[in-house]
Design an enzyme around this catalytic site. Structure first.
Site, PDB file in Angstrom:
ATOM      1  N   GLY A 113       5.054   0.156  -0.332  1.00 41.32           N
ATOM      2  CA  GLY A 113       5.381   1.359  -0.074  1.00 41.32           C
ATOM      3  C   GLY A 113       5.030   2.168  -1.393  1.00 41.32           C
ATOM      4  O   GLY A 113       5.079   1.503  -2.437  1.00 41.32           O
ATOM      5  N   ASN A 114       5.117   3.695  -1.388  1.00 44.30           N
ATOM      6  CA  ASN A 114       4.966   4.355  -2.644  1.00 44.30           C
ATOM      7  C   ASN A 114       5.103   5.755  -2.292  1.00 44.30           C
ATOM      8  O   ASN A 114       5.136   6.245  -0.958  1.00 44.30           O
ATOM      9  CB  ASN A 114       3.177   4.230  -3.192  1.00 44.30           C
ATOM     10  CG  ASN A 114       2.382   4.053  -2.134  1.00 44.30           C
ATOM     11  OD1 ASN A 114       1.942   4.809  -1.107  1.00 44.30           O
ATOM     12  ND2 ASN A 114       1.942   2.720  -1.821  1.00 44.30           N
ATOM     13  N   SER A 159      -1.761   2.082  -6.303  1.00 42.29           N
ATOM     14  CA  SER A 159      -3.119   2.067  -5.519  1.00 42.29           C
ATOM     15  C   SER A 159      -3.411   2.986  -4.642  1.00 42.29           C
ATOM     16  O   SER A 159      -4.580   3.313  -4.110  1.00 42.29           O
ATOM     17  CB  SER A 159      -3.534   0.746  -5.421  1.00 42.29           C
ATOM     18  OG  SER A 159      -2.709   0.035  -4.625  1.00 42.29           O
ATOM     19  N   GLU A 160      -2.291   3.215  -3.771  1.00 43.02           N
ATOM     20  CA  GLU A 160      -2.457   4.010  -2.472  1.00 43.02           C
ATOM     21  C   GLU A 160      -2.265   5.489  -3.105  1.00 43.02           C
ATOM     22  O   GLU A 160      -2.088   6.191  -2.199  1.00 43.02           O
ATOM     23  CB  GLU A 160      -1.451   3.600  -1.684  1.00 43.02           C
ATOM     24  CG  GLU A 160      -1.853   2.421  -0.848  1.00 43.02           C
ATOM     25  CD  GLU A 160      -1.087   1.720   0.077  1.00 43.02           C
ATOM     26  OE1 GLU A 160      -1.394   2.230   1.254  1.00 43.02           O
ATOM     27  OE2 GLU A 160       0.067   1.358  -0.218  1.00 43.02           O
ATOM     28  N   HIS A 179       5.316   6.884   1.735  1.00 37.92           N
ATOM     29  CA  HIS A 179       4.735   5.838   2.358  1.00 37.92           C
ATOM     30  C   HIS A 179       5.623   4.412   2.525  1.00 37.92           C
ATOM     31  O   HIS A 179       6.017   4.093   1.536  1.00 37.92           O
ATOM     32  CB  HIS A 179       3.154   5.561   1.999  1.00 37.92           C
ATOM     33  CG  HIS A 179       2.782   4.331   2.543  1.00 37.92           C
ATOM     34  ND1 HIS A 179       2.571   4.096   3.700  1.00 37.92           N
ATOM     35  CD2 HIS A 179       2.245   3.258   1.739  1.00 37.92           C
ATOM     36  CE1 HIS A 179       1.888   2.816   3.853  1.00 37.92           C
ATOM     37  NE2 HIS A 179       1.769   2.203   2.614  1.00 37.92           N
ATOM     38  N   HIS A 241      -0.782  -1.054   9.583  1.00 38.42           N
ATOM     39  CA  HIS A 241      -0.452  -0.774   8.341  1.00 38.42           C
ATOM     40  C   HIS A 241       1.307  -0.458   8.095  1.00 38.42           C
ATOM     41  O   HIS A 241       1.863  -1.019   7.817  1.00 38.42           O
ATOM     42  CB  HIS A 241      -1.456   0.010   7.457  1.00 38.42           C
ATOM     43  CG  HIS A 241      -1.152   0.081   5.842  1.00 38.42           C
ATOM     44  ND1 HIS A 241      -1.858   0.511   4.961  1.00 38.42           N
ATOM     45  CD2 HIS A 241       0.080  -0.028   5.134  1.00 38.42           C
ATOM     46  CE1 HIS A 241      -1.381   0.514   3.960  1.00 38.42           C
ATOM     47  NE2 HIS A 241      -0.239   0.261   3.856  1.00 38.42           N
TER      48      HIS A 241
HETATM   49 ZN   LIG Z   1       1.172   0.194   2.463  1.00 40.91          ZN
END
Ligand SMILES: [Zn+2]
Length: 354
Positions: A113-114, A159-160, A179, A241
């Site tokens: 998550g981010n 990283s996302e 996310h 995902h």
């Molecule tokens: Zn993810």
């Protein structure tokens, strides 16, 4: 067709000295308009109550953003002052709070998550990599430019991040994005199935879902496939995902979308197990919800569609088509029905997976 009345309309009525009785009896009130109206009716002082809502909606006094919007080319000292300001601290606290909610509801796992919040013309504050969303601290946060380069922050950015930045570039209204991997909505994303519509008001009003194909997380290709959908959708199922949501109001609203789509997907599975043809909204009922949605400024590809074109989702529906009469079942055993419904869904999922 009934008129949609928002908080702004009621404030206008009060300002102009018109009575509240000038609101048509069949008007559709947005949820916040309904709150304001009952407040006005109980405290009698219409002008004071309406004014309170005006200042309440601007959201804050001393925590105001920088007078001049910053960008990635702003002086380092200016960016540092901003990043350490009470305003930025408040944004970081919001991220920590939403992180805790994501973790407590099991919408994230491990360090998954981010989140990101737009912080200037081409800069954003985001979560770090390799930290559980359940234990985020304000000092963990990062400041990045829209290329994904880290400007400030002790920890390395997620990283996302590219996906969040691509959403903000493609959708200028997006102020924040979230996310996560909530199991029920992610289940639909793994099966490649869009949740059918026309069943729950919150889902119709707050959320507009699309499905993006799978790509390796964190790659520009993944970000692009998501960003291509945010023009008319605020919630993207990411195949195999998870999900990503955005809001033009706040990070909390983006988070709410995750709650709403997750609760909806869970409810759909329960509905399917009950073995009855679900009751769905009539196109007229859906049209009323879409009017509220439009007045709240949320995107949706269905605005302007004729009523006969609404409720159309051939992808997956647990044995329903919009406007199909409920089966005249009175004596059919629930078990047999439930079994048939489960089988129908399983067949459809298997067909999708082929
Ligand atoms: Zn993810």
């Amino acid at each position: 067709m009934s008129r949609v009345v928002s908080v702004r309309d009621i404030q206008e009525i009060v300002r102009n000295g018109q009575g509240l009785s000038s609101i048509p009896a069949d008007a559709i009130l947005t949820p916040s308009a309904r709150d304001l109206l009952s407040e006005l009716e109980t405290n009698g002082d219409a002008k004071a109550a309406a004014a309170k809502h005006v200042s309440g909606s601007t959201g804050g006094d001393k925590l105001s953003p920088p007078a001049r919007p910053l960008n990635s080319k702003s002086a380092k000292s200016e960016l540092e002052a901003f990043f350490n300001s009470p305003y930025a601290h408040n944004l970081k606290e919001q991220i920590c709070e939403m992180g805790r909610r994501l973790w407590q509801r099991a919408y994230v796992d491990g360090n998954g998550g981010n989140m990101a919040i737009r912080a200037g013309e081409d800069i954003a504050i985001c979560t770090p990599t390799l930290v559980s969303k359940g234990s985020l601290k304000p000092e963990d946060m990062c400041l990045v430019d829209f290329e994904g380069n880290q400007i400030l922050g002790a920890k390395k950015r997620t990283s996302e991040i590219l996906m969040h930045l691509q959403i903000m570039q493609k959708q200028p209204k997006a102020v924040a994005s979230c996310h996560c991997h909530p199991p029920y909505a992610t289940g639909f994303a793994v099966a490649g199935i869009l949740p059918p519509t026309c069943m729950i008001p919150e889902f119709e009003v707050f959320v507009s879902v699309a499905l993006a194909p799978y790509r390796t997380p964190g790659t520009p290709e993944m970000g692009k496939l998501v960003a291509d959908l945010v023009d008319k959708h605020n919630t993207i199922l990411m195949a195999n995902h998870g999900i990503v949501t955005w809001s033009h109001n706040s990070l909390e609203e983006a988070y709410w979308r995750a709650e709403i789509v997750e609760a909806y997907c869970r409810t759909l599975l329960v509905t399917a197990q009950l073995g009855r043809t679900p009751n769905t909204f009539t196109p007229n009922q859906l049209q009323d919800l879409l009017k509220i949605k439009q007045s709240l400024g949320y995107v949706d590809p269905r605005y302007g569609m004729k009523e006969c074109e609404l409720c159309d989702n051939a992808e997956w529906r647990p044995g329903v088509a919009c406007q199909v009469e409920a089966k005249a079942e009175t004596t059919v055993g629930l078990d047999a029905d439930a079994e048939a419904a489960v089988k129908a869904i399983t067949d459809q999922i298997l067909a999708q997976l082929k």
